[in-house]
Design a protein around this motif. Structure first.
Motif, PDB file in Angstrom:
ATOM      1  N   LEU A   1     -33.857 -34.676 -20.566  1.00 21.10           N
ATOM      2  CA  LEU A   1     -32.460 -34.263 -20.389  1.00 21.10           C
ATOM      3  C   LEU A   1     -31.478 -35.273 -20.983  1.00 21.10           C
ATOM      4  O   LEU A   1     -30.337 -34.924 -21.297  1.00 21.10           O
ATOM      5  CB  LEU A   1     -32.181 -34.019 -18.902  1.00 21.10           C
TER       6      LEU A   1
ATOM      7  N   ASN B   1     -29.755 -42.490 -21.425  1.00 21.26           N
ATOM      8  CA  ASN B   1     -30.889 -42.816 -20.559  1.00 21.26           C
ATOM      9  C   ASN B   1     -31.130 -44.315 -20.461  1.00 21.26           C
ATOM     10  O   ASN B   1     -31.973 -44.761 -19.683  1.00 21.26           O
ATOM     11  CB  ASN B   1     -32.168 -42.129 -21.045  1.00 21.26           C
TER      12      ASN B   1
ATOM     13  N   GLY C   1     -41.117 -39.934 -16.302  1.00 21.16           N
ATOM     14  CA  GLY C   1     -40.981 -38.498 -16.073  1.00 21.16           C
ATOM     15  C   GLY C   1     -40.534 -37.740 -17.317  1.00 21.16           C
ATOM     16  O   GLY C   1     -39.654 -38.195 -18.056  1.00 21.16           O
TER      17      GLY C   1
ATOM     18  N   ILE D   1     -36.506 -40.413 -26.821  1.00 19.58           N
ATOM     19  CA  ILE D   1     -36.940 -41.097 -28.043  1.00 19.58           C
ATOM     20  C   ILE D   1     -38.393 -41.538 -27.856  1.00 19.58           C
ATOM     21  O   ILE D   1     -38.817 -41.811 -26.729  1.00 19.58           O
ATOM     22  CB  ILE D   1     -36.011 -42.285 -28.415  1.00 19.58           C
TER      23      ILE D   1
ATOM     24  N   TRP E   1     -35.720 -50.476 -31.094  1.00 19.56           N
ATOM     25  CA  TRP E   1     -36.312 -49.216 -31.571  1.00 19.56           C
ATOM     26  C   TRP E   1     -35.768 -48.858 -32.945  1.00 19.56           C
ATOM     27  O   TRP E   1     -34.562 -48.943 -33.180  1.00 19.56           O
ATOM     28  CB  TRP E   1     -35.945 -48.067 -30.650  1.00 19.56           C
TER      29      TRP E   1
ATOM     30  N   VAL F   1     -31.569 -36.310  -7.440  1.00 21.46           N
ATOM     31  CA  VAL F   1     -32.674 -35.514  -7.980  1.00 21.46           C
ATOM     32  C   VAL F   1     -33.699 -36.478  -8.581  1.00 21.46           C
ATOM     33  O   VAL F   1     -33.342 -37.319  -9.408  1.00 21.46           O
ATOM     34  CB  VAL F   1     -32.168 -34.533  -9.065  1.00 21.46           C
ATOM     35  N   CYS F   2     -34.946 -36.340  -8.156  1.00 20.12           N
ATOM     36  CA  CYS F   2     -35.982 -37.276  -8.606  1.00 20.12           C
ATOM     37  C   CYS F   2     -37.163 -36.520  -9.207  1.00 20.12           C
ATOM     38  O   CYS F   2     -37.725 -35.640  -8.565  1.00 20.12           O
ATOM     39  CB  CYS F   2     -36.454 -38.121  -7.429  1.00 20.12           C
TER      40      CYS F   2
ATOM     41  N   VAL G   1     -30.694 -43.947  -9.879  1.00 21.77           N
ATOM     42  CA  VAL G   1     -29.847 -42.883  -9.338  1.00 21.77           C
ATOM     43  C   VAL G   1     -30.648 -41.700  -8.778  1.00 21.77           C
ATOM     44  O   VAL G   1     -30.069 -40.753  -8.267  1.00 21.77           O
ATOM     45  CB  VAL G   1     -28.816 -42.356 -10.376  1.00 21.77           C
TER      46      VAL G   1
ATOM     47  N   GLY H   1     -28.625 -34.826 -15.880  1.00 20.23           N
ATOM     48  CA  GLY H   1     -28.762 -33.983 -14.683  1.00 20.23           C
ATOM     49  C   GLY H   1     -27.454 -33.410 -14.182  1.00 20.23           C
ATOM     50  O   GLY H   1     -27.354 -33.038 -13.017  1.00 20.23           O
TER      51      GLY H   1
ATOM     52  N   ILE I   1     -42.794 -43.569 -24.290  1.00 10.25           N
ATOM     53  CA  ILE I   1     -43.836 -44.496 -24.732  1.00 10.25           C
ATOM     54  C   ILE I   1     -44.511 -45.218 -23.567  1.00 10.25           C
ATOM     55  O   ILE I   1     -45.261 -46.161 -23.778  1.00 10.25           O
ATOM     56  CB  ILE I   1     -43.277 -45.516 -25.748  1.00 10.25           C
ATOM     57  N   VAL I   2     -44.215 -44.783 -22.334  1.00 12.51           N
ATOM     58  CA  VAL I   2     -44.929 -45.301 -21.155  1.00 12.51           C
ATOM     59  C   VAL I   2     -45.399 -44.067 -20.390  1.00 12.51           C
ATOM     60  O   VAL I   2     -44.600 -43.176 -20.082  1.00 12.51           O
ATOM     61  CB  VAL I   2     -43.998 -46.183 -20.284  1.00 12.51           C
TER      62      VAL I   2
ATOM     63  N   GLY J   1     -39.571 -38.215 -12.293  1.00 13.25           N
ATOM     64  CA  GLY J   1     -40.506 -39.327 -12.510  1.00 13.25           C
ATOM     65  C   GLY J   1     -40.065 -40.600 -11.806  1.00 13.25           C
ATOM     66  O   GLY J   1     -40.826 -41.568 -11.727  1.00 13.25           O
TER      67      GLY J   1
ATOM     68  N   ALA K   1     -38.893 -34.979 -17.137  1.00 11.10           N
ATOM     69  CA  ALA K   1     -37.606 -34.320 -16.876  1.00 11.10           C
ATOM     70  C   ALA K   1     -36.405 -35.194 -17.251  1.00 11.10           C
ATOM     71  O   ALA K   1     -35.602 -34.818 -18.113  1.00 11.10           O
ATOM     72  CB  ALA K   1     -37.523 -33.914 -15.403  1.00 11.10           C
ATOM     73  N   GLY K   2     -36.284 -36.351 -16.605  1.00 15.05           N
ATOM     74  CA  GLY K   2     -35.121 -37.199 -16.860  1.00 15.05           C
ATOM     75  C   GLY K   2     -35.061 -37.625 -18.313  1.00 15.05           C
ATOM     76  O   GLY K   2     -33.989 -37.650 -18.937  1.00 15.05           O
ATOM     77  N   LEU K   3     -36.228 -37.959 -18.878  1.00 12.25           N
ATOM     78  CA  LEU K   3     -36.268 -38.408 -20.274  1.00 12.25           C
ATOM     79  C   LEU K   3     -35.769 -37.311 -21.209  1.00 12.25           C
ATOM     80  O   LEU K   3     -34.934 -37.544 -22.087  1.00 12.25           O
ATOM     81  CB  LEU K   3     -37.690 -38.849 -20.618  1.00 12.25           C
TER      82      LEU K   3
ATOM     83  N   PHE L   1     -44.729 -52.533 -18.095  1.00 16.00           N
ATOM     84  CA  PHE L   1     -43.609 -51.962 -17.322  1.00 16.00           C
ATOM     85  C   PHE L   1     -44.097 -51.262 -16.058  1.00 16.00           C
ATOM     86  O   PHE L   1     -43.833 -50.082 -15.845  1.00 16.00           O
ATOM     87  CB  PHE L   1     -42.810 -50.985 -18.208  1.00 16.00           C
TER      88      PHE L   1
HETATM   89  C1  LIG Z   1     -40.900 -47.728 -18.136  1.00 15.20           C
HETATM   90  C2  LIG Z   1     -39.890 -46.846 -18.809  1.00 15.20           C
HETATM   91  C3  LIG Z   1     -40.140 -46.386 -20.074  1.00 15.20           C
HETATM   92  C4  LIG Z   1     -39.208 -45.568 -20.715  1.00 15.20           C
HETATM   93  N1  LIG Z   1     -39.485 -45.124 -21.970  1.00 15.20           N
HETATM   94  C5  LIG Z   1     -38.628 -44.268 -22.564  1.00 15.20           C
HETATM   95  C6  LIG Z   1     -38.950 -43.706 -23.820  1.00 15.20           C
HETATM   96  O1  LIG Z   1     -39.988 -43.972 -24.402  1.00 15.20           O
HETATM   97  N2  LIG Z   1     -38.060 -42.845 -24.368  1.00 15.20           N
HETATM   98  C7  LIG Z   1     -36.905 -42.497 -23.733  1.00 15.20           C
HETATM   99  O2  LIG Z   1     -36.162 -41.694 -24.277  1.00 15.20           O
HETATM  100  N3  LIG Z   1     -36.574 -43.020 -22.547  1.00 15.20           N
HETATM  101  C8  LIG Z   1     -37.414 -43.894 -21.944  1.00 15.20           C
HETATM  102  N4  LIG Z   1     -37.083 -44.414 -20.731  1.00 15.20           N
HETATM  103  C9  LIG Z   1     -35.815 -44.040 -20.082  1.00 15.20           C
HETATM  104  C10 LIG Z   1     -35.995 -42.699 -19.383  1.00 15.20           C
HETATM  105  O3  LIG Z   1     -35.721 -41.677 -20.308  1.00 15.20           O
HETATM  106  C11 LIG Z   1     -35.072 -42.540 -18.176  1.00 15.20           C
HETATM  107  O4  LIG Z   1     -35.270 -43.600 -17.286  1.00 15.20           O
HETATM  108  C12 LIG Z   1     -35.292 -41.187 -17.493  1.00 15.20           C
HETATM  109  O5  LIG Z   1     -34.252 -40.965 -16.578  1.00 15.20           O
HETATM  110  C13 LIG Z   1     -36.611 -41.122 -16.779  1.00 15.20           C
HETATM  111  O6  LIG Z   1     -36.862 -39.829 -16.308  1.00 15.20           O
HETATM  112  P1  LIG Z   1     -37.523 -39.619 -14.871  1.00 15.20           P
HETATM  113  O7  LIG Z   1     -37.722 -38.174 -14.652  1.00 15.20           O
HETATM  114  O8  LIG Z   1     -38.693 -40.523 -14.729  1.00 15.20           O
HETATM  115  O9  LIG Z   1     -36.341 -40.191 -13.994  1.00 15.20           O
HETATM  116  P2  LIG Z   1     -35.761 -39.899 -12.539  1.00 15.20           P
HETATM  117  O10 LIG Z   1     -35.406 -41.248 -12.015  1.00 15.20           O
HETATM  118  O11 LIG Z   1     -36.612 -39.035 -11.729  1.00 15.20           O
HETATM  119  O12 LIG Z   1     -34.436 -39.130 -12.898  1.00 15.20           O
HETATM  120  C14 LIG Z   1     -33.356 -39.767 -13.520  1.00 15.20           C
HETATM  121  C15 LIG Z   1     -32.182 -38.823 -13.531  1.00 15.20           C
HETATM  122  O13 LIG Z   1     -32.470 -37.721 -14.377  1.00 15.20           O
HETATM  123  C16 LIG Z   1     -31.965 -36.527 -13.817  1.00 15.20           C
HETATM  124  N5  LIG Z   1     -33.095 -35.643 -13.509  1.00 15.20           N
HETATM  125  C17 LIG Z   1     -34.376 -35.988 -13.256  1.00 15.20           C
HETATM  126  N6  LIG Z   1     -35.111 -34.890 -13.073  1.00 15.20           N
HETATM  127  C18 LIG Z   1     -34.292 -33.841 -13.199  1.00 15.20           C
HETATM  128  C19 LIG Z   1     -34.475 -32.437 -13.132  1.00 15.20           C
HETATM  129  N7  LIG Z   1     -35.660 -31.924 -12.886  1.00 15.20           N
HETATM  130  N8  LIG Z   1     -33.391 -31.645 -13.325  1.00 15.20           N
HETATM  131  C20 LIG Z   1     -32.173 -32.160 -13.580  1.00 15.20           C
HETATM  132  N9  LIG Z   1     -31.957 -33.486 -13.660  1.00 15.20           N
HETATM  133  C21 LIG Z   1     -33.004 -34.317 -13.478  1.00 15.20           C
HETATM  134  C22 LIG Z   1     -31.223 -36.907 -12.562  1.00 15.20           C
HETATM  135  O14 LIG Z   1     -29.864 -37.118 -12.858  1.00 15.20           O
HETATM  136  C23 LIG Z   1     -31.875 -38.214 -12.176  1.00 15.20           C
HETATM  137  O15 LIG Z   1     -31.033 -39.047 -11.453  1.00 15.20           O
HETATM  138  C24 LIG Z   1     -38.000 -45.216 -20.065  1.00 15.20           C
HETATM  139  C25 LIG Z   1     -37.751 -45.684 -18.783  1.00 15.20           C
HETATM  140  C26 LIG Z   1     -38.685 -46.497 -18.159  1.00 15.20           C
HETATM  141  C27 LIG Z   1     -38.386 -47.005 -16.796  1.00 15.20           C
END
Ligand SMILES: Cc1cc2nc3c(=O)[nH]c(=O)nc-3n(C[C@H](O)[C@H](O)[C@H](O)COP(=O)(O)OP(=O)(O)OC[C@H]3O[C@@H](n4cnc5c(N)ncnc54)[C@H](O)[C@@H]3O)c2cc1C
Length: 482
Positions: free
Chosen positions: A165, A438, A159, A169, A377, A92-93, A102, A215, A154-155, A95, A161-163, A336
């Motif tokens: 769930l 995360n 996404g 922070i 942090w 599931v993707c 993953v 997720g 903070i970036v 952001g 969603a992933g953040l 980043f």
């Molecule tokens: C540059 C950068 C900055 C970051 N800054 C922070 C920050 O400030 N604070 C913080 O808390 N974390 C931060 N993170 C970590 C971040 O919370 C995780 O990497 C998170 O998984 C990103 O969410 P995404 O939707 O982009 O990820 P994705 O890669 O799309 O998803 C990651 C996982 O989340 C689950 N998921 C995603 N979307 C869904 C959905 N719609 N329904 C159910 N499950 C889903 C799935 O298991 C998936 O494999 C950062 C990461 C990066 C790379």
């Protein structure tokens, strides 16, 4: 496109093995999926396939059989049912910022939510609804139009969603709590392809698990958040000193930040100064320690609270000043970017003891890559005031989160930088308390259990048995049903 579909059918059939290829059932299923699908089905032969399979971490290179770019909830339901019937692995993707990558798989189906970008702010109720593909910069842009915001990443290109769930922070957490503490409800598609809602009053067990459990329980299609008045101008930004001052600075910072009001949130960063336009040329590549601040309150108050830090020793660069909150949220974007090779290990510590500081300073001096940045942090404040049992997120009592992150432009030098991360993390091991899910890489089941602690893990496992007994959603920080 038809040619592409036939190619996909072949690809999918290969994944299912000989039986499926012989019976031809999968190509039919794929054609059926295509009939109603409102979004885009992307297969290896399609133009754009390589673009859509890319995730933020450039060290991840995986090739799914199908990328289902959903346009709405109906597409998510169809994609889940298709993958389930075809017995294909699902990633599931949203952001695409998962550190271990993953959100993309080899073979299998990526259910890609990134085209679902709708946002609706209700300024009177101070709430916002965001679809699963929304990025933090987009949500901030919409909420700040009304002088509102919620705790977020903070970036800007991370996404929502992933953040959310995993916990969430960010700069507003000490004043308002984690992102999950702002969550009012979600819409979700289960492993059976059923649509359910979760909130304090509807499916409250699921709502508990979604606030930290990642997720594991289904695909969230929409989030509803509580908002707070923020800015639009805040007193915020980083202050830099040479890395030789790091030990003294961290000791000063420990005492000063312990007394700070909840409005103040800080992140200490050690790295080589990046060649960004606001960094003077003579500093480029020089090892520096910085404290980035954000004061979620009146600007003059922020100025007063941060002053003692500025007076600790003359900074080599002081960028902590009144600025738009959205600009502050974008501050780390250039550090980043997508496509670099990243590796990270994380842990929480209770306090910045002398031992922790010595280890942190010693290892920061060994950073080789000019792209590596190591943040610490600050936690506490409102994060710690929410009772531990209220959500699946674990570790609210920790003092600080260590994000030991290595980055290189390509594979060149990556192994050495990753080794630096591992050694640093191991040296800190006696001081580890919890870890934020995360910030986990692919570290094995025991580490996931540690992240939640045994009691929460058992409760999450029971929830998994109820909502996803076949472990259909397993490409994540997985909590297997048994
Ligand atoms: C540059 C950068 C900055 C970051 N800054 C922070 C920050 O400030 N604070 C913080 O808390 N974390 C931060 N993170 C970590 C971040 O919370 C995780 O990497 C998170 O998984 C990103 O969410 P995404 O939707 O982009 O990820 P994705 O890669 O799309 O998803 C990651 C996982 O989340 C689950 N998921 C995603 N979307 C869904 C959905 N719609 N329904 C159910 N499950 C889903 C799935 O298991 C998936 O494999 C950062 C990461 C990066 C790379």
């Amino acid at each position: 496109m038809a040619e592409g579909r036939r190619g996909a059918a072949k690809h999918v059939a290969r994944d299912r093995g000989l039986r499926a290829a012989l019976t031809g059932e999968l190509p039919i299923a794929l054609r059926e999926l295509e009939t109603d699908f409102r979004g885009q089905l992307v297969v290896p032969e399609d133009p754009g396939y390589d673009e859509h399979r890319k995730v933020w971490n450039g060290s991840i290179d995986r090739s799914p059989a199908l990328i289902a770019r959903c346009a709405g909830v109906a597409d998510v339901i169809s994609a889940v049912r298709f993958a389930r019937d075809a017995e294909l692995e699902v990633a599931v993707c949203s952001g695409g910022h998962s550190f271990p990558g993953v959100s993309v798989c080899d073979g299998g189906v990526v259910i890609d939510l990134s085209a679902m970008r709708g946002i609706r702010v209700d300024p009177e109720a101070r709430t916002a609804r965001a679809q699963a593909g929304v990025l933090w910069g987009e949500l901030d842009r919409e909420t700040q139009a009304f002088g509102l915001a919620t705790t977020g990443g903070i970036v800007t290109h991370t996404g929502v969603a992933g953040l959310t769930l995993g916990g969430g922070i960010g700069w507003l957490q000490r004043k308002h709590g984690l992102t999950i503490d702002q969550l009012l409800s979600v819409d979700l598609v289960t492993a059976d392809g059923e649509f359910v809602k979760a909130s304090e009053t509807e499916n409250p067990d699921l709502f508990w698990g979604l606030r930290g459990g990642g997720g594991n329980f289904g695909i969230v299609t929409e989030f509803e958040f509580r908002l707070h008045p923020v800015g639009p101008i805040v007193f915020a930004g980083p202050i830099f000193w040479p890395m030789e001052r790091a030990e003294a600075l961290l000791r000063f910072y420990r005492d000063w930040s312990a007394e700070a009001p909840d409005e103040l949130m800080t992140i200490v960063i050690q790295r080589k100064a990046p060649p960004l336009p606001f960094v003077p040329t003579e500093l480029h590549g020089q090892p520096v320690v910085s404290v980035a601040c954000c004061y979620a309150g009146p600007v003059d108050e922020g100025e007063r609270v941060v002053r003692p830090l500025k007076e600790f020793a003359p900074p080599v660069l002081d960028l902590c000043e009144p600025k738009p909150y959205v600009d502050h949220q974008a501050m780390f974007d250039p550090s980043f970017p997508h496509g670099r090779w990243y590796y990270m290990r994380a842990c929480d510590v209770a306090t910045l003891s002398d031992e922790v500081i010595d280890i942190a300073v010693d290892h920061s001096r060994q950073i080789r890559s000019e792209l590596t940045a190591f943040p610490i942090w600050q936690l506490g404040g409102a994060v710690a005031r929410v009772p531990e049992e209220e959500t699946a997120f674990n570790g609210r009592g920790a003092g600080h989160t260590f994000n030991i992150t290595a980055a290189t432009a390509t594979a060149d030098g990556f192994d050495e930088e990753r080794e630096w991360v591992r050694n640093f993390w191991s040296a800190l091991e006696p001081n580890h308390t919890s870890v934020y899910v995360n910030f986990l890489m692919d570290e094995g089941q025991e580490r996931i259990r540690q992240a939640y602690g045994p009691q929460k893990y058992d409760r999450l496992q029971a929830l998994k048995r109820k909502y996803d007994p076949d472990n259909f959603f397993r490409l994540n920080q997985n909590i297997p049903p048994q």
